[in-house]
Design an enzyme around this catalytic site. Structure first.
Site, PDB file in Angstrom:
ATOM      1  N   GLU A 209       0.832  -1.208   0.000  1.00  9.63           N
ATOM      2  CA  GLU A 209       0.000   0.000   0.000  1.00  9.63           C
ATOM      3  C   GLU A 209       0.866   1.258   0.000  1.00  9.63           C
ATOM      4  OE1 GLU A 209      -0.305  -2.704   1.840  1.00  9.63           O
ATOM      5  OE2 GLU A 209      -2.345  -2.974   2.603  1.00  9.63           O
TER       6      GLU A 209
ATOM      7  N   CYS B 174       0.017   1.791   7.219  1.00  8.62           N
ATOM      8  CA  CYS B 174      -0.500   2.070   5.864  1.00  8.62           C
ATOM      9  C   CYS B 174      -1.809   2.843   5.927  1.00  8.62           C
ATOM     10  CB  CYS B 174      -0.671   0.775   5.084  1.00  8.62           C
ATOM     11  SG  CYS B 174       0.908   0.068   4.573  1.00  8.62           S
TER      12      CYS B 174
HETATM   13  N1  THU Z   1       1.896  -6.679   3.800  1.00 11.30           N
HETATM   14  C1  THU Z   1       1.518  -5.755   2.865  1.00 11.30           C
HETATM   15  O1  THU Z   1       2.311  -5.403   1.962  1.00 11.30           O
HETATM   16  N2  THU Z   1       0.261  -5.257   2.936  1.00 11.30           N
HETATM   17  C2  THU Z   1      -0.704  -5.690   3.795  1.00 11.30           C
HETATM   18  O2  THU Z   1      -1.828  -5.214   3.731  1.00 11.30           O
HETATM   19  C3  THU Z   1      -0.391  -6.727   4.779  1.00 11.30           C
HETATM   20  C4  THU Z   1       1.048  -7.070   4.906  1.00 11.30           C
HETATM   21  C5  THU Z   1       3.226  -7.305   3.667  1.00 11.30           C
HETATM   22  C6  THU Z   1       4.290  -6.847   4.611  1.00 11.30           C
HETATM   23  C7  THU Z   1       5.216  -8.058   4.585  1.00 11.30           C
HETATM   24  O3  THU Z   1       6.080  -7.968   3.465  1.00 11.30           O
HETATM   25  C8  THU Z   1       4.296  -9.239   4.374  1.00 11.30           C
HETATM   26  O4  THU Z   1       3.097  -8.701   3.853  1.00 11.30           O
HETATM   27  C9  THU Z   1       3.993 -10.042   5.620  1.00 11.30           C
HETATM   28  O5  THU Z   1       3.532  -9.221   6.624  1.00 11.30           O
END
Ligand code: THU
Length: 144
Positions: free
Chosen positions: A67, A101
């Site tokens: 995000e 985020c």
């Molecule tokens: N993550 C995201 O990029 N967005 C989300 O909405 C949830 C979590 C990523 C962060 C990390 O690289 C992985 O997912 C595990 O937490």
């Protein structure tokens, strides 16, 4: 989350496009530590879509969520207003924007439709429901 998921056919054409962009972005995730690939797509006030994926780091703490990567792409393109958000992950559990985020999105958004998507379907939320009473300052509108 026991709420029934929407199918793609139940979304508007614009929403379907947003989900497709987030799914494509997830295919580019750099997620060698968690193996959890996430893509995000934002529709700006211009109607254009900006996407991002999670970019993990050996230090773990420097990991960037999909995000926030998408917000950076939107701002770098000269846009300032987010109208709709989609976050997509193929794996379970379904993704949900983290607190950091949500705060970063709130900087560029009064309210927005948030789609949380995966192969099983889509959840639709309002951004305000995800982050009520967001902290904000009121800087000079002309400031960069
Ligand atoms: N993550 C995201 O990029 N967005 C989300 O909405 C949830 C979590 C990523 C962060 C990390 O690289 C992985 O997912 C595990 O937490």
């Amino acid at each position: 989350m026991s709420e029934p998921l929407l199918s793609l056919a139940e979304l508007t054409a614009e929403e379907q496009q947003l989900v497709a962009s987030a799914e494509l972005a997830a295919q580019r995730a750099y997620c060698r530590y968690s193996k959890y690939a996430v893509g995000a797509a934002l529709q700006a006030s211009s109607g254009r879509i900006y996407s991002g994926c999670n970019v993990e780091n050996a230090s773990y703490g420097a990991t960037l969520c999909a995000e926030r990567a998408a917000v950076c792409a939107l701002v770098a393109a000269g846009e300032r207003r987010i109208h709709a958000v989609c976050v997509y992950a193929r794996a379970e559990p379904m993704p949900m924007p983290c607190g950091v985020c949500r705060q970063v999105i709130s900087e560029f958004c009064r309210d927005a439709t948030v789609l949380v998507a995966g192969p099983r379907g889509v959840l639709r939320r309002s951004f305000k429901a995800l982050l009520p009473d967001a902290f904000e300052l009121s800087p000079d509108e002309d400031a960069p």
